[in-house]
Write an enzyme that holds these catalytic residues in place. Sequence first.
Site, PDB file in Angstrom:
ATOM      1  N   GLN A  71      11.644 -24.511   5.060  1.00  0.00           N
ATOM      2  CA  GLN A  71      12.269 -25.505   5.932  1.00  0.00           C
ATOM      3  C   GLN A  71      13.781 -25.500   5.711  1.00  0.00           C
ATOM      4  OE1 GLN A  71      10.537 -27.489   8.194  1.00  0.00           O
ATOM      5  NE2 GLN A  71      12.578 -28.068   8.934  1.00  0.00           N
ATOM      6  N   LYS A  87       4.559 -30.736  11.801  1.00  0.00           N
ATOM      7  CA  LYS A  87       3.872 -29.456  11.586  1.00  0.00           C
ATOM      8  C   LYS A  87       2.551 -29.663  10.857  1.00  0.00           C
ATOM      9  CE  LYS A  87       8.344 -27.158  11.517  1.00  0.00           C
ATOM     10  NZ  LYS A  87       9.475 -26.695  10.681  1.00  0.00           N
ATOM     11  N   ASP A 115       8.048 -17.810  10.831  1.00  0.00           N
ATOM     12  CA  ASP A 115       9.263 -18.314  11.463  1.00  0.00           C
ATOM     13  C   ASP A 115      10.095 -17.179  12.053  1.00  0.00           C
ATOM     14  OD1 ASP A 115       9.807 -20.938  11.867  1.00  0.00           O
ATOM     15  OD2 ASP A 115      10.747 -21.310   9.929  1.00  0.00           O
TER      16      ASP A 115
END
Length: 893
Positions: free
Chosen positions: A86, A42, A111
Amino acid sequence: QVRERLKQQVVEMREKFPGFRPGLAILQVGNRDDSNLYINMKLKAAAEIGISANHIKLPNTATEADVLKCIASLNGDPAVHGFIVQLPLDSDKPINTEKITNAVAPEKDVDGLSSINAGKLSRGDLGDCFIPCTPKGCMELIRQTGIQVAGKRAVVVGRSKIVGAPMHDLLLWNHATVTTCHSKTSTLADEVGKADILVVAAGKAEMVKGEWIKPGAIVIDCGINHVPDSTKASGKRVVGDVAYSTAKEKASYITPVPGGVGPMTVAMLMQSTVESAQRFLEKFQPGKWNIQYNQLTLKMPVPSDIEISQSYIPKPIDQVAREVGLLPDEVELYGQTKAKVHLSALKRLKNQPDGKYIVVTGITPTPLGEGKSTTTVGLVQALGAHLHQNVFACVRQPSQGPTFGIKGGAAGGGYCQVIPMEEFNLHLTGDIHAITAANNLVAAAVDARIFHELTQTDQALYKRLVPSDNGVRKFSDIQIRRLQKLGINKTDPMALTKEEVNLFVRLDIDPGTITWQRVLDTNDRFLRKITIGQSPTEQGFSRTAQFDITVSSEIMAVLALSDGLDDMKKRLGRMVVASNKKGEPVTTDDLGVTGALAVLMKDAVKPNLMQTLEGTPVFVHAGPFANIAHGNSSVLADKIALKLVGKDGFVVTEAGFGADIGMEKFFNIKCRYSGLRPHVVVLVATVRALKMHGGGPAVTAGVPLPKEYMEENLQLLAKGCSNLNKQIQNARMFGVPVVVAVNAFKTDTKAEMALVVQQAKEAGAFDAVVCTHWAEGGKGAVALAQAVQRASQTPSNFRFLYDVKLPVIDKIRIIAQQIYGASDIELLPEAQEKVALYTKQGFGNLPICMAKTHLSLSHDPEQKGAPTGFILPIRDIRASVGAGFLYPLVGTV
């Protein structure tokens, strides 16, 4: 293709908004290898596209509270547009994952995992939510095939919150007929065989067989599984949830594993971040605050200040902080209406350009005051609520003495106030009480030291100052500094000779030279002269002393001029409390109390955030006297405000008393130490004060005004404009443009106000404007605000009045002659002695802070207008070495 498109979009953003970059934050808890791998992918993608990515890593010992605190900070950071946590969270402590994902602000949840974004997706609000990146990537892959989704039969295998469930919703709202299958589906092969579009996210290696798949179907495989493979060095290989080798024979399109959905998921994360940045730019112009202003409901006649203040409900102060770009961890709330701002904000914003710096001052006032504070608030309300500029007011905190005396509070007046005025005028956040405590600690230390030196032997004093701890003696840092000052370069307490111990322990203060007084935040006239030390325990060591008001303490001046905690501590240590019997200065560092003072002042150094009636932000910080000190609010408040408003914004601060005192000290002392350079002077004038300077009868607080001030009298007014003219000249002497604000009272006539405007312009003012802000709020100061905007665009050739390296007498003479209009100065014997003493002690290069009446340009309050040719008497000179100035006492009494 997606990355190239995003890269171009970022370039276009930066061309349109120079310096802007989309910001992505990735919060990781622990150190899982797979998480590190995904995060690196990322970060690499973000760098390629031009996104500013920040990886925040918390240890696996982090608690849920630690993670939530970090999330709150990122939620409030305007430079972060996309923000992901994460998963999984690799912590030794129990953490509720759903609570964590829901703590992420929905507008930054790129997300798409928060319940709010999931809810919007489930009901079809696709344009107003973030979609989880894997389903979003799957849809992008399906679109790339060119096959129409609408009307097709789609099957999703898996129902997780991250892929399966949102994939179902996404296909449904793109008009497919969707079936969701899972581990309990008994007819899985049959259902898969019906699918035109098949998305598999079950987490089970090759569970979907090739023979199940409908010929020509689109197959998206989201699975990542490891299976044994002896041909690989690692002994395993990665496969998907679909048996790829047989499925590819039947599918028209199929994603490989690895290399299919994974890179697209990362690309979609980048796309969502860029979309979030675009939404940010649509809502917020970079550099422009998105601030909620309060609508005033004006009443005539204008109610009392307290009635007006209490009739408006302030915005929650944490909302004000967010509006001006402060982060949650930079703000310390003191209830709902006030907060302290941490100095870390200044460090974070250090590369931000400063805004325009405006100082409000006035002509020589009547004892009633001419409305500088009201004008300051009116100007910022006009600039903010009416002209939509970023603007901060920076004002002093009032003392309790004047508040409860005839002068009253200092929050402004009418419809131009800092609210709530009760909080503003009383304890606020306790800064003045902290100064009282710190000041009186020094006073106690001075007298205690004299007492102990008179009653103890050198060795007894040494044991007190350097006590044994488990048989070990050790010098503190402050004691090491004292030894170095004495020329003793030793660090072992046992190594000092008797002579060195004597030098170290004995300050040998001359009681007749003590300049440090006790303070109280109340005007208590019976404490102006007292005798201390009358208790039998003091063994007859009494002396005459006094109490001053707290805001006159040098610690208040130190607070106002410090540019950080370290600088404040150094200034506190330099404060001179007396001289020893050799005539050498004795400092608080010599007393050993610098650290204690810094601890007492550690919160007071943070500026206080409040708001005006119309919802514009205000810093209230420090309140040094405008005669024996410099009469300006803190350097720190100004510096933080100038960063927050940005290069096109405005910071308006106020200087105490008339321009001959507060403004002169603002330029020569405050600007000298802060390094800040002002753009405009706003000079407040009233018809009432100018008539007084023209020879009108005395104006006395608490007594009705004589008729001369209630009726039109142009002759009296014209004569009094000599004071206005002189104060305009004083401001222009520093190379700064002047805008005159004629603060209108209801008794003023149009002809009188027009005359003042004309006189001001003829005297060299950039502009002069009649203001009605007291009765109309910011609306009544719009013309003033526009004049200030125009003046701020003109070149400012700021310069100091004198070089600090000049002799003390020369600096005093320059101020007296050029600012006051005196022909010369006369130093009385005590003042002459102090000039010699301070020069000898090394303080001759400090700026000058004249302690003079504010009611006249001269030393005589009865001399009005613009007197000239007088001799200015200096009866004494004192030193505020820590604050950084000498203050001559002007006059003969």
